[in-house]
Motif scaffolding. Structure first.
Motif, PDB file in Angstrom:
ATOM      1  N   TRP A 216       0.710  -1.155   0.063  1.00 19.54           N
ATOM      2  CA  TRP A 216      -0.050  -0.001  -0.030  1.00 19.54           C
ATOM      3  C   TRP A 216       1.027   1.259  -0.086  1.00 19.54           C
ATOM      4  N   SER A 217       0.949   1.943  -0.999  1.00 21.95           N
ATOM      5  CA  SER A 217       1.541   3.126  -1.021  1.00 21.95           C
ATOM      6  C   SER A 217       0.948   4.369  -0.384  1.00 21.95           C
ATOM      7  N   LYS A 218       1.234   4.567   0.915  1.00 21.73           N
ATOM      8  CA  LYS A 218       0.643   5.646   1.500  1.00 21.73           C
ATOM      9  C   LYS A 218       1.080   7.183   1.076  1.00 21.73           C
ATOM     10  N   GLY A 219       0.350   8.041   1.021  1.00 18.62           N
ATOM     11  CA  GLY A 219       0.863   9.396   0.670  1.00 18.62           C
ATOM     12  C   GLY A 219      -0.170  10.511   0.826  1.00 18.62           C
ATOM     13  N   LYS A 220      -0.228  11.703   0.288  1.00 16.39           N
ATOM     14  CA  LYS A 220      -0.883  12.703   0.856  1.00 16.39           C
ATOM     15  C   LYS A 220      -2.396  12.937   0.272  1.00 16.39           C
ATOM     16  N   LYS A 221      -2.739  11.934  -0.579  1.00 14.76           N
ATOM     17  CA  LYS A 221      -4.042  12.262  -0.927  1.00 14.76           C
ATOM     18  C   LYS A 221      -5.053  11.461  -0.246  1.00 14.76           C
ATOM     19  N   GLN A 222      -6.317  11.507  -0.215  1.00 13.25           N
ATOM     20  CA  GLN A 222      -7.354  10.848   0.744  1.00 13.25           C
ATOM     21  C   GLN A 222      -8.180  10.150  -0.058  1.00 13.25           C
ATOM     22  N   VAL A 223      -8.859   8.936   0.213  1.00 14.40           N
ATOM     23  CA  VAL A 223     -10.109   8.265  -0.369  1.00 14.40           C
ATOM     24  C   VAL A 223     -10.690   7.956   0.923  1.00 14.40           C
ATOM     25  N   ALA A 224     -11.928   8.391   1.056  1.00 16.28           N
ATOM     26  CA  ALA A 224     -12.880   7.935   2.192  1.00 16.28           C
ATOM     27  C   ALA A 224     -14.020   6.922   1.728  1.00 16.28           C
ATOM     28  N   TYR A 225     -14.571   6.012   2.510  1.00 24.18           N
ATOM     29  CA  TYR A 225     -15.642   5.121   2.045  1.00 24.18           C
ATOM     30  C   TYR A 225     -16.225   5.139   3.297  1.00 24.18           C
TER      31      TYR A 225
ATOM     32  N   PRO B  54      -0.409  21.031  -0.037  1.00 23.20           N
ATOM     33  CA  PRO B  54       0.211  19.819   0.502  1.00 23.20           C
ATOM     34  C   PRO B  54       1.748  20.071   1.224  1.00 23.20           C
ATOM     35  N   GLU B  55       2.198  20.893   0.391  1.00 20.22           N
ATOM     36  CA  GLU B  55       3.573  21.420   1.217  1.00 20.22           C
ATOM     37  C   GLU B  55       3.575  21.954   2.441  1.00 20.22           C
ATOM     38  N   LYS B  56       2.137  22.519   2.760  1.00 20.18           N
ATOM     39  CA  LYS B  56       1.970  23.246   4.082  1.00 20.18           C
ATOM     40  C   LYS B  56       1.455  22.034   5.085  1.00 20.18           C
ATOM     41  N   ALA B  57       0.530  21.161   4.529  1.00 22.03           N
ATOM     42  CA  ALA B  57      -0.278  20.350   5.027  1.00 22.03           C
ATOM     43  C   ALA B  57       0.729  19.045   5.715  1.00 22.03           C
ATOM     44  N   TYR B  58       1.743  18.941   5.048  1.00 22.84           N
ATOM     45  CA  TYR B  58       2.642  17.800   5.160  1.00 22.84           C
ATOM     46  C   TYR B  58       4.158  18.261   4.803  1.00 22.84           C
ATOM     47  N   PRO B  59       4.584  19.100   5.794  1.00 18.82           N
ATOM     48  CA  PRO B  59       6.067  19.646   5.677  1.00 18.82           C
ATOM     49  C   PRO B  59       6.769  18.110   5.812  1.00 18.82           C
ATOM     50  N   PRO B  60       7.997  18.726   5.217  1.00 24.45           N
ATOM     51  CA  PRO B  60       9.283  17.546   5.051  1.00 24.45           C
ATOM     52  C   PRO B  60       9.576  17.402   6.893  1.00 24.45           C
ATOM     53  N   PRO B  61       9.890  16.190   7.126  1.00 21.03           N
ATOM     54  CA  PRO B  61      10.315  15.971   8.619  1.00 21.03           C
ATOM     55  C   PRO B  61      11.528  16.575   8.807  1.00 21.03           C
ATOM     56  N   LYS B  62      11.921  16.930   9.897  1.00 23.01           N
ATOM     57  CA  LYS B  62      13.246  17.653  10.511  1.00 23.01           C
ATOM     58  C   LYS B  62      13.509  16.854  11.582  1.00 23.01           C
ATOM     59  N   GLU B  63      15.149  16.861  11.748  1.00 24.70           N
ATOM     60  CA  GLU B  63      15.798  16.032  12.776  1.00 24.70           C
ATOM     61  C   GLU B  63      15.705  16.809  14.113  1.00 24.70           C
TER      62      GLU B  63
END
Length: 346
Positions: free
Chosen positions: A270-279, A326-335
């Motif tokens: 399952w390729s998890k990502g930034k898009k959503q599918v709701a059922y 997406p860049e604001k909703a999912y910012p890159p992780p920081k150490e």
């Protein structure tokens, strides 16, 4: 010409014009028009025992019987429009039991998306409601505007029913209102939704990324849950024949089905990502959100989950979405540093 002769001449002229008026194939009265009142007012009692129920008819003599004859016709038209006839109600009841199919076939393409492939989501035709009118027998007379209907929520369970009464159109409104409240349980309150789904076993699928993740990062995880709406773990819910008590065999068969779908070679990924599918299909116990790299990937996983119980994906319950930025909703992780150790954070 004197005033009297002018008045007589006027009456004669008016009498000639009125002479052509015919009511029910009879001419107007032959009495001299000068002896007739030009404007009469009549009081019509609809109920002799109740003088508050009355009407006033006014006008010249030929128009009084005309107004009276129209009263009954008006009453019938209003009664048919407002209260419906028995035939109208039977047609409506049949349409309700069938799920108002005509609205699905005649509506626009956009509205069609809101309808399910089956008119009653999660309810088989054999278990849908049934509407039966209770009629007065013998010589007893009932009020023409007062009807009584017996409403069975499940036509297979005849010992459970409700009574609705009033005019045909009023009963239809009562049934729709009651059914909307029942179908909408939980729409505005999380508590009622928990009650609606309580007593049904929950299945939770856990997903974990085993490889291909960056060094220093935790494996991506996810989970999807759904309820087994045809089964129950509460013995008190089996008495009415609605649900089957879950057994170890049911659990074993469920596990085998899950393994056959997800424990494949190569393994299901399952390729998890930034898009959503709701059922959301409450009737069949589904209410989950999938984060995926593409909407097609999310739909593929939703199809796999539904296949566990042999269900087919219905696009009426499928919704797709993604963050506007997406860049604001999912910012890159920081150490970050925790207790002297550098780890990946957010």
């Amino acid at each position: 010409m004197t005033l009297e002769s002018f008045r007589i001449a006027t009456y004669k002229k008016m009498a000639e014009e009125e002479a052509s008026t015919i009511i029910n194939q009879q001419k107007a009265t032959d009495d001299p028009l000068r002896n007739q009142p030009l404007f009469d007012v009549y009081e019509l009692l609809l109920n002799q025992s109740n003088k508050d129920e009355r009407l006033f008819l006014s006008g010249s003599e030929p128009f009084i019987p005309l107004q009276t004859s129209l009263l009954k016709a008006t009453e019938l038209i209003v009664d048919w429009r407002v209260n419906w006839s028995e035939g109208n109600f039977k047609k409506w009841a049949k349409a309700f039991e069938d799920g108002f199919i005509e609205f699905q076939t005649d509506s626009s393409s956009e509205l069609k998306k809101l309808w399910t492939k089956q008119p009653w989501p999660g309810i088989e035709k054999a278990n849908r409601p049934k509407i039966v009118e209770i009629k007065v027998h013998g010589n007893r007379k009932a009020r023409p505007d007062f009807k009584v209907v017996q409403f069975f929520e499940n036509r297979q369970i005849l010992q459970e029913w409700l009574i609705f009464s009033g005019s045909y159109s009023g009963i239809a409104a009562q049934i729709i209102n009651w059914w909307n409240q029942k179908a909408g349980e939980g729409a505005n309150s999380g508590k009622s939704d928990v009650i609606k789904r309580s007593g049904h076993p929950e299945v939770t699928l856990y997903f974990r990324q085993e490889s291909d993740f960056e060094k220093g990062f935790q494996p991506v995880q996810g989970k999807i849950s759904f309820d087994l709406m045809e089964l129950t773990d509460n013995p008190s819910m089996t008495g009415k024949g609605k649900f089957k008590l879950i057994t170890e065999k049911d659990i074993s068969n469920l596990g085998k089905k899950i393994s056959s779908i997800f424990r494949t070679k190569p393994p299901y990924t399952w390729s998890k990502g930034k898009k959503q599918v709701a059922y959301h299909d409450w009737g069949q116990g589904y209410n989950f959100l999938i984060y995926c790299s593409t909407h097609e990937e999310g739909e593929r996983l939703a199809n796999a989950v539904l296949s566990i119980q042999g269900h087919k994906l219905d696009e009426a319950f499928l919704k797709q979405g993604e963050a506007k930025s997406p860049e604001k909703a999912y910012p890159p992780p920081k150490e970050i540093t925790v207790m002297g150790y550098a780890i990946a954070g957010f």
